[in-house]
Scaffold this motif. Structure first.
Motif, PDB file in Angstrom:
ATOM      1  N   VAL A  15       0.818  -1.217   0.000  1.00 49.16           N
ATOM      2  CA  VAL A  15       0.000   0.000   0.000  1.00 49.16           C
ATOM      3  C   VAL A  15       0.851   1.267   0.000  1.00 49.16           C
ATOM      4  O   VAL A  15       0.334   2.372  -0.023  1.00 49.16           O
ATOM      5  CB  VAL A  15      -0.973   0.025   1.200  1.00 49.16           C
ATOM      6  N   GLY A  16       2.168   1.076   0.046  1.00 53.69           N
ATOM      7  CA  GLY A  16       3.090   2.199  -0.062  1.00 53.69           C
ATOM      8  C   GLY A  16       4.267   1.786  -0.928  1.00 53.69           C
ATOM      9  O   GLY A  16       4.790   0.677  -0.780  1.00 53.69           O
ATOM     10  N   TYR A  17       4.677   2.657  -1.837  1.00 50.66           N
ATOM     11  CA  TYR A  17       5.750   2.301  -2.781  1.00 50.66           C
ATOM     12  C   TYR A  17       6.610   3.528  -3.000  1.00 50.66           C
ATOM     13  O   TYR A  17       6.118   4.570  -3.440  1.00 50.66           O
ATOM     14  CB  TYR A  17       5.119   1.851  -4.100  1.00 50.66           C
ATOM     15  N   VAL A  18       7.880   3.417  -2.643  1.00 53.15           N
ATOM     16  CA  VAL A  18       8.813   4.515  -2.863  1.00 53.15           C
ATOM     17  C   VAL A  18      10.039   3.973  -3.588  1.00 53.15           C
ATOM     18  O   VAL A  18      10.413   2.806  -3.425  1.00 53.15           O
ATOM     19  CB  VAL A  18       9.245   5.190  -1.541  1.00 53.15           C
ATOM     20  N   LEU A  19      10.655   4.817  -4.398  1.00 47.59           N
ATOM     21  CA  LEU A  19      11.816   4.406  -5.168  1.00 47.59           C
ATOM     22  C   LEU A  19      13.100   4.592  -4.368  1.00 47.59           C
ATOM     23  O   LEU A  19      13.139   5.324  -3.380  1.00 47.59           O
ATOM     24  CB  LEU A  19      11.876   5.186  -6.484  1.00 47.59           C
ATOM     25  N   LYS A  20      14.146   3.940  -4.829  1.00 48.08           N
ATOM     26  CA  LYS A  20      15.403   3.883  -4.091  1.00 48.08           C
ATOM     27  C   LYS A  20      16.044   5.259  -3.872  1.00 48.08           C
ATOM     28  O   LYS A  20      16.771   5.469  -2.908  1.00 48.08           O
ATOM     29  CB  LYS A  20      16.383   2.985  -4.858  1.00 48.08           C
ATOM     30  N   ASP A  21      15.767   6.181  -4.786  1.00 47.34           N
ATOM     31  CA  ASP A  21      16.383   7.504  -4.655  1.00 47.34           C
ATOM     32  C   ASP A  21      15.580   8.443  -3.757  1.00 47.34           C
ATOM     33  O   ASP A  21      15.876   9.631  -3.653  1.00 47.34           O
ATOM     34  CB  ASP A  21      16.594   8.145  -6.029  1.00 47.34           C
ATOM     35  N   ALA A  22      14.543   7.917  -3.089  1.00 43.43           N
ATOM     36  CA  ALA A  22      13.737   8.745  -2.192  1.00 43.43           C
ATOM     37  C   ALA A  22      14.576   9.184  -0.996  1.00 43.43           C
ATOM     38  O   ALA A  22      15.444   8.451  -0.521  1.00 43.43           O
ATOM     39  CB  ALA A  22      12.513   7.980  -1.716  1.00 43.43           C
ATOM     40  N   SER A  23      14.311  10.374  -0.500  1.00 42.83           N
ATOM     41  CA  SER A  23      15.011  10.876   0.683  1.00 42.83           C
ATOM     42  C   SER A  23      14.427  10.239   1.939  1.00 42.83           C
ATOM     43  O   SER A  23      13.345   9.641   1.916  1.00 42.83           O
ATOM     44  CB  SER A  23      14.863  12.396   0.770  1.00 42.83           C
ATOM     45  N   ALA A  24      15.138  10.382   3.053  1.00 38.04           N
ATOM     46  CA  ALA A  24      14.639   9.872   4.331  1.00 38.04           C
ATOM     47  C   ALA A  24      13.301  10.520   4.676  1.00 38.04           C
ATOM     48  O   ALA A  24      12.399   9.870   5.208  1.00 38.04           O
ATOM     49  CB  ALA A  24      15.663  10.134   5.430  1.00 38.04           C
ATOM     50  N   GLY A  25      13.166  11.806   4.349  1.00 39.95           N
ATOM     51  CA  GLY A  25      11.909  12.502   4.609  1.00 39.95           C
ATOM     52  C   GLY A  25      10.764  11.928   3.805  1.00 39.95           C
ATOM     53  O   GLY A  25       9.635  11.813   4.298  1.00 39.95           O
ATOM     54  N   GLU A  26      11.032  11.546   2.547  1.00 40.40           N
ATOM     55  CA  GLU A  26       9.988  10.968   1.705  1.00 40.40           C
ATOM     56  C   GLU A  26       9.586   9.579   2.190  1.00 40.40           C
ATOM     57  O   GLU A  26       8.392   9.222   2.177  1.00 40.40           O
ATOM     58  CB  GLU A  26      10.475  10.908   0.256  1.00 40.40           C
ATOM     59  N   VAL A  27      10.564   8.792   2.626  1.00 42.76           N
ATOM     60  CA  VAL A  27      10.249   7.466   3.173  1.00 42.76           C
ATOM     61  C   VAL A  27       9.426   7.618   4.448  1.00 42.76           C
ATOM     62  O   VAL A  27       8.420   6.925   4.649  1.00 42.76           O
ATOM     63  CB  VAL A  27      11.540   6.668   3.467  1.00 42.76           C
ATOM     64  N   ALA A  28       9.825   8.548   5.308  1.00 44.04           N
ATOM     65  CA  ALA A  28       9.083   8.785   6.548  1.00 44.04           C
ATOM     66  C   ALA A  28       7.664   9.251   6.261  1.00 44.04           C
ATOM     67  O   ALA A  28       6.709   8.829   6.925  1.00 44.04           O
ATOM     68  CB  ALA A  28       9.818   9.814   7.403  1.00 44.04           C
ATOM     69  N   ALA A  29       7.515  10.118   5.259  1.00 44.78           N
ATOM     70  CA  ALA A  29       6.177  10.609   4.902  1.00 44.78           C
ATOM     71  C   ALA A  29       5.301   9.473   4.407  1.00 44.78           C
ATOM     72  O   ALA A  29       4.096   9.416   4.717  1.00 44.78           O
ATOM     73  CB  ALA A  29       6.302  11.701   3.828  1.00 44.78           C
ATOM     74  N   ALA A  30       5.876   8.555   3.636  1.00 40.96           N
ATOM     75  CA  ALA A  30       5.116   7.408   3.143  1.00 40.96           C
ATOM     76  C   ALA A  30       4.674   6.520   4.303  1.00 40.96           C
ATOM     77  O   ALA A  30       3.532   6.046   4.337  1.00 40.96           O
ATOM     78  CB  ALA A  30       5.963   6.611   2.152  1.00 40.96           C
ATOM     79  N   ILE A  31       5.557   6.313   5.281  1.00 42.05           N
ATOM     80  CA  ILE A  31       5.221   5.497   6.447  1.00 42.05           C
ATOM     81  C   ILE A  31       4.093   6.139   7.236  1.00 42.05           C
ATOM     82  O   ILE A  31       3.134   5.479   7.639  1.00 42.05           O
ATOM     83  CB  ILE A  31       6.468   5.306   7.336  1.00 42.05           C
ATOM     84  N   ARG A  32       4.181   7.457   7.468  1.00 42.24           N
ATOM     85  CA  ARG A  32       3.130   8.154   8.213  1.00 42.24           C
ATOM     86  C   ARG A  32       1.784   8.024   7.504  1.00 42.24           C
ATOM     87  O   ARG A  32       0.747   7.778   8.127  1.00 42.24           O
ATOM     88  CB  ARG A  32       3.485   9.637   8.356  1.00 42.24           C
ATOM     89  N   ALA A  33       1.798   8.222   6.183  1.00 40.88           N
ATOM     90  CA  ALA A  33       0.547   8.182   5.415  1.00 40.88           C
ATOM     91  C   ALA A  33      -0.081   6.793   5.475  1.00 40.88           C
ATOM     92  O   ALA A  33      -1.288   6.653   5.699  1.00 40.88           O
ATOM     93  CB  ALA A  33       0.821   8.585   3.964  1.00 40.88           C
ATOM     94  N   VAL A  34       0.728   5.759   5.288  1.00 41.91           N
ATOM     95  CA  VAL A  34       0.213   4.389   5.315  1.00 41.91           C
ATOM     96  C   VAL A  34      -0.291   4.027   6.706  1.00 41.91           C
ATOM     97  O   VAL A  34      -1.336   3.392   6.859  1.00 41.91           O
ATOM     98  CB  VAL A  34       1.308   3.406   4.837  1.00 41.91           C
ATOM     99  N   ALA A  35       0.434   4.448   7.741  1.00 44.20           N
ATOM    100  CA  ALA A  35      -0.006   4.192   9.119  1.00 44.20           C
ATOM    101  C   ALA A  35      -1.353   4.849   9.394  1.00 44.20           C
ATOM    102  O   ALA A  35      -2.149   4.351  10.192  1.00 44.20           O
ATOM    103  CB  ALA A  35       1.038   4.693  10.113  1.00 44.20           C
ATOM    104  N   ALA A  36      -1.619   5.969   8.698  1.00 40.89           N
ATOM    105  CA  ALA A  36      -2.874   6.698   8.878  1.00 40.89           C
ATOM    106  C   ALA A  36      -3.995   6.155   7.987  1.00 40.89           C
ATOM    107  O   ALA A  36      -5.101   6.698   7.971  1.00 40.89           O
ATOM    108  CB  ALA A  36      -2.662   8.181   8.576  1.00 40.89           C
ATOM    109  N   GLY A  37      -3.713   5.081   7.240  1.00 37.41           N
ATOM    110  CA  GLY A  37      -4.747   4.460   6.422  1.00 37.41           C
ATOM    111  C   GLY A  37      -4.753   4.893   4.973  1.00 37.41           C
ATOM    112  O   GLY A  37      -5.690   4.562   4.228  1.00 37.41           O
ATOM    113  N   GLU A  38      -3.737   5.624   4.544  1.00 36.92           N
ATOM    114  CA  GLU A  38      -3.668   6.066   3.158  1.00 36.92           C
ATOM    115  C   GLU A  38      -2.783   5.125   2.347  1.00 36.92           C
ATOM    116  O   GLU A  38      -2.105   4.257   2.891  1.00 36.92           O
ATOM    117  CB  GLU A  38      -3.102   7.495   3.087  1.00 36.92           C
TER     118      GLU A  38
END
Length: 221
Positions: free
Chosen positions: A102-125
């Motif tokens: 339910v979350g997909y980020v590419l290898k060149d993503a920054s730590a902030g982008e990975v963290a944002a994806a985790i927060r969003a998925v944890a919130a049900g997005e």
């Protein structure tokens, strides 16, 4: 979830240096890594015990991704998986989505982008790079309308009874007490219900049940 963290995460990655780096980087983003290891059947059991909000899966060097996702989903029905992948191919992305990501980020993503994806998925997005959004729309538009599920055709009587209790928002322990079953037996029934219905979690199963009940009442009218 920890009261001091935005989300609790279990990290699965083959590279030890990557695991250690991600633990440090995510901690700075108020995300707690409750476990980190390379993939194995024992690790899947460890994830199930720790009950993280999100499973962060680095696909580099793993066993075939479908195998990994299948084992995680079987052991942890409804587990929210964020995948970090170096492949920008849309077919690879769609296979991951079909596997339950339910979350997909590419290898060149920054730590902030990975963290944002985790927060969003944890919130049900759900999260994916904008470049893949059109692939999702195209994939859905090409699919034929699904045949509505009729519960009596796919679930046993006991499983139908459990879905009714799930719709009343009862916990596994409460259901076990009500039906005079062990809590583990209830967990097994719930797992089978999710598998048969193709539901990601209890909420999805309840929605399918209520839609089926509505169709039944409408057809009887």
């Amino acid at each position: 979830m920890s009261s001091k963290s935005i989300a609790d995460v279990f990290l699965v990655a083959e590279n030890r240096l990557l695991r250690e780096a991600l633990v440090r980087l995510l901690a700075k983003k108020d995300i707690r890594v409750v476990g980190a290891n390379l993939y194995s059947s024992a690790v899947v059991d460890d994830i199930a015990r720790r009950e993280p909000d999100v499973i962060l899966l680095d696909s580099t060097g793993l066993l075939p991704t479908p195998t990994v996702l299948s084992s995680i989903r079987a052991a942890i029905p409804g587990g929210k998986v964020v995948m970090v992948d170096m492949d920008s191919d849309e077919n690879t992305f769609l296979k991951a989505v079909r596997g339950g990501v339910v979350g997909y980020v590419l290898k060149d993503a920054s730590a902030g982008e990975v963290a944002a994806a985790i927060r969003a998925v944890a919130a049900g997005e759900a999260v994916c790079p904008p470049m893949f959004s059109i692939a999702l729309f195209r994939c859905v538009s090409q699919q034929t309308a699904p045949v509505p599920i009729r519960f009596e055709s796919v679930l046993s009587r006991r499983e139908q009874q459990l879905v009714e209790l799930l719709s009343d928002r009862l916990t596994n322990k409460e259901i076990a007490t009500y039906l005079n079953l062990s809590e583990q037996t209830v967990k097994n029934h719930v797992h089978n219900i999710l598998r048969k219905l193709g539901a990601n979690d209890r909420v999805s199963a309840i929605q399918l049940y209520e839609a089926d009940r509505f169709r039944g009442s409408r057809d009887a009218a």
